[in-house]
Enzyme design. Structure first.
Site, PDB file in Angstrom:
ATOM      1  N   ASN A 149      -3.409  -1.985  -1.210  1.00  0.00           N
ATOM      2  CA  ASN A 149      -2.936  -3.262  -1.275  1.00  0.00           C
ATOM      3  C   ASN A 149      -3.434  -4.402  -2.384  1.00  0.00           C
ATOM      4  O   ASN A 149      -2.947  -5.226  -2.538  1.00  0.00           O
ATOM      5  CB  ASN A 149      -2.580  -3.292  -0.075  1.00  0.00           C
ATOM      6  CG  ASN A 149      -3.725  -3.574   0.649  1.00  0.00           C
ATOM      7  OD1 ASN A 149      -4.794  -2.995   0.647  1.00  0.00           O
ATOM      8  ND2 ASN A 149      -3.897  -4.096   2.101  1.00  0.00           N
ATOM      9  N   GLU A 247     -11.832   0.378   8.607  1.00  0.00           N
ATOM     10  CA  GLU A 247     -11.076  -0.894   8.591  1.00  0.00           C
ATOM     11  C   GLU A 247      -9.442  -0.370   8.490  1.00  0.00           C
ATOM     12  O   GLU A 247      -9.078   0.564   8.082  1.00  0.00           O
ATOM     13  CB  GLU A 247     -11.348  -1.223   7.164  1.00  0.00           C
ATOM     14  CG  GLU A 247     -13.401  -1.428   7.306  1.00  0.00           C
ATOM     15  CD  GLU A 247     -13.003  -2.604   8.049  1.00  0.00           C
ATOM     16  OE1 GLU A 247     -12.920  -3.033   8.565  1.00  0.00           O
ATOM     17  OE2 GLU A 247     -14.414  -2.611   8.585  1.00  0.00           O
ATOM     18  N   CYS A 281      -3.954  -6.766   5.340  1.00  0.00           N
ATOM     19  CA  CYS A 281      -4.350  -6.103   6.328  1.00  0.00           C
ATOM     20  C   CYS A 281      -4.265  -7.219   7.673  1.00  0.00           C
ATOM     21  O   CYS A 281      -4.292  -7.386   8.641  1.00  0.00           O
ATOM     22  CB  CYS A 281      -5.460  -5.160   6.638  1.00  0.00           C
ATOM     23  SG  CYS A 281      -6.499  -5.895   5.624  1.00  0.00           S
ATOM     24  N   GLU A 459     -17.654  -4.480   8.295  1.00  0.00           N
ATOM     25  CA  GLU A 459     -18.087  -4.587   6.110  1.00  0.00           C
ATOM     26  C   GLU A 459     -18.999  -5.863   6.226  1.00  0.00           C
ATOM     27  O   GLU A 459     -18.462  -6.823   6.805  1.00  0.00           O
ATOM     28  CB  GLU A 459     -16.762  -4.185   5.959  1.00  0.00           C
ATOM     29  CG  GLU A 459     -16.559  -2.390   5.417  1.00  0.00           C
ATOM     30  CD  GLU A 459     -15.161  -2.058   5.169  1.00  0.00           C
ATOM     31  OE1 GLU A 459     -14.279  -2.998   4.110  1.00  0.00           O
ATOM     32  OE2 GLU A 459     -15.568  -1.735   3.949  1.00  0.00           O
TER      33      GLU A 459
END
Ligand code: NDP
Length: 480
Positions: A149, A247, A281, A459
């Site tokens: 994405n 993630e 996301c 992260e």
């Protein structure tokens, strides 16, 4: 464009000689080939990374930083070309790739190249008895696997801290969007990045991703992608005691109280719903609106959504481009059908589009659905496309209950001018990230990640440098 792997500082064809077609989502045309690599290529890349590890990990932080800054600089110099490639490969508006994706890839390298210069180790004083100091050492060969994405943006978001911390990397971009990862390997070559430090292997999840995460010489995995793939990787990594950062997916709530700044909320909600065709996301796919504002919001929002310009990604006027693949388009359309079967009303959108001159491309009209309850599949499963649902709520408690009623917990947005309520709601939403009165404002120093089925670990900033290092505590006795 025929893409090649990049292993040990060399461009390399896959060992089996097989290639997959690379499709442009804007038109549906095959415009290139990517290596359909396998375990043999992965093993070669891991061996190269192992060989390079002693040299790279023993460079000073300043030396590693200098190498990485050259990559960042070269991304900047090739920004327009990279943005055009990203847009063609992914279907996103070229304007978005130029303003967001590629600048962020440049910044990821620059940020971690400089962050590592400020990364101090800790010491713990025990007075006359002695003291401890904690070394943070690079671990070895890191596997970095990223989705389609935000291709170069997310690829570099994990590679940069792994390298800055002194690890060497074998990275796999999504097979659906390999182009900018390939251009990154050209950049590594151009700037004379040390051979074997960053290896890029192209191919599918089962043929490249699995051999990579299963390999005994890869102790660390950083993965961004779907929750089901994350679960599969965990099941492989856990018995081997690998360090894992995941993630994963989201089903993010956008909670709108009646006292919000209506115009700013409306503008931003259009973005948080449909930016990148809803394939971020962090997009807010469940819009929750306080009842007194509900009718006004739905009317104003639907009017704005209908006015969005959907079209070819290379047209600078396009606001919504193509979704990433034919399969993904079919999945999104399937969910819109399901929403109707579940009793939802499609307020606008709801179908595939065929813009003039791009009739073979994969377009979905931005879609707004009302009339669903929170328990239905449409509101529980990640669609990852230009589809949002809207629901009304009557109290803060109900807003929180609805916001928290999915298995996911990545991000949330809260709109209110009431300071106390903003803090209260932000504190009680189950998610790793909350934006109050804005969306997608990112400071790279902050922890980034989700709770529940949205992932494990964080992260960003020093969190990532900690993840990519192993702390070792050393005690020095000062007693006689
Ligand atoms: P996938 O999970 O399908 O794929 C992600 C990556 O994993 C790809 O490179 C894929 O390869 C690879 N892969 C697939 N199967 C395996 C396997 N068995 N072992 C190892 N690697 C494998 O996700 P998508 O690419 O479809 O991306 C969309 C998902 O990513 C959404 O769920 C979205 O929410 C999530 N995401 C999460 C973010 C976050 O920060 N939390 C940010 C962005 C996206 P290939 O593509 O070649 O099959």
């Amino acid at each position: 464009m025929r893409i090649q792997n990049y292993i040990d500082g060399q461009f390399a064809a896959p060992a089996n000689g097989a290639y997959l077609p690379n499709v442009a989502p804007a038109t549906g045309e095959v415009y290139g080939e990517i290596p359909d690599s396998g375990a043999e290529d992965v093993a070669r890349a891991i061996a190269a990374a192992q060989k390079a590890f002693p040299l790279w990990s023993n460079l000073t932080a300043a030396e590693r930083s200098a190498h990485m800054l050259r990559v960042s600089q070269r991304i900047e110099e090739r920004l327009d070309e990279l943005a055009a490639a990203e847009s063609k490969d992914n279907g996103k508006p070229v304007k978005l790739a130029t303003r967001v994706d590629i600048p962020r890839a440049r910044d990821n390298f620059a940020f971690y190249a400089t962050a590592i210069l400020h990364d101090a180790s800790e010491s713990h004083d025990m007075g006359a008895q002695g003291f401890n100091y904690t070394l943070r050492r690079p671990i070895g060969v890191v596997a970095c696997i990223s989705p389609w994405n935000l291709p170069l943006y997310l690829f570099t978001w994990k590679i940069a801290p792994a390298l800055a911390a002194g690890n060497t990397v074998v990275a796999k971009p999504s097979e659906v969007t390999p182009a900018t990862a390939y251009l990154l390997s050209e950049i590594l070559d151009e700037v004379g990045f040390p051979a074997g430090v960053l290896n890029i292997v192209h191919g599918t999840g089962p043929n490249v991703g699995e051999p990579l995460v299963s390999h005994p010489e890869v102790p660390v995995i950083s993965f961004t992608g779907g929750t089901a793939t994350g679960a599969r990787i965990s099941s492989i990594a856990a018995p081997m005691f690998k360090k894992l950062s995941l993630e994963l997916g989201g089903k993010n709530p956008n909670v709108i109280f009646a006292d919000c700044d209506f115009d700013k909320m409306l503008r931003t909600t259009l973005q948080s719903s449909f930016a990148n065709q809803g394939q971020i996301c962090l997009c807010g796919s469940r819009i929750l609106v306080e009842r007194p504002l509900y009718d006004r919001f739905v009317a104003a929002f639907v009017e704005k959504v209908k006015a969005l310009k959907v079209g070819r990604p290379d047209d600078p006027a396009t606001q919504v481009g193509a979704v990433v693949s034919k399969d993904h388009q079919a999945k999104i359309l399937h969910y819109i059908q399901l929403a109707q079967e579940e009793g939802g009303t499609v307020e606008c959108g709801g179908q595939a589009l065929y813009p003039e001159g791009a009739e073979g491309g994969f377009y979905v009209a931005p879609t707004v659905i009302t009339g669903l309850n929170m328990g239905c599949r449409t509101n529980q499963e990640e669609i990852f496309g230009p589809v949002v649902t809207i629901q009304a709520f009557d109290s803060e408690a109900e807003a929180l209950a609805l916001a928290n009623a999915t298995k996911y917990g990545l991000a949330a947005t809260v709109w209110t001018e009431n300071l106390k309520r903003a803090h209260r709601v932000a504190a009680h939403i189950h998610s790793g990230i909350v934006w109050v009165n804005n969306w997608l404002v990112r400071d790279l120093r902050t922890p980034f990640g989700g709770v529940k089925a949205s992932g494990v670990g964080r992260e960003g900033g020093f969190e990532a440098l900690r993840f990519f290092t192993e702390p070792k505590n050393i005690y020095i006795d000062l007693g006689e």
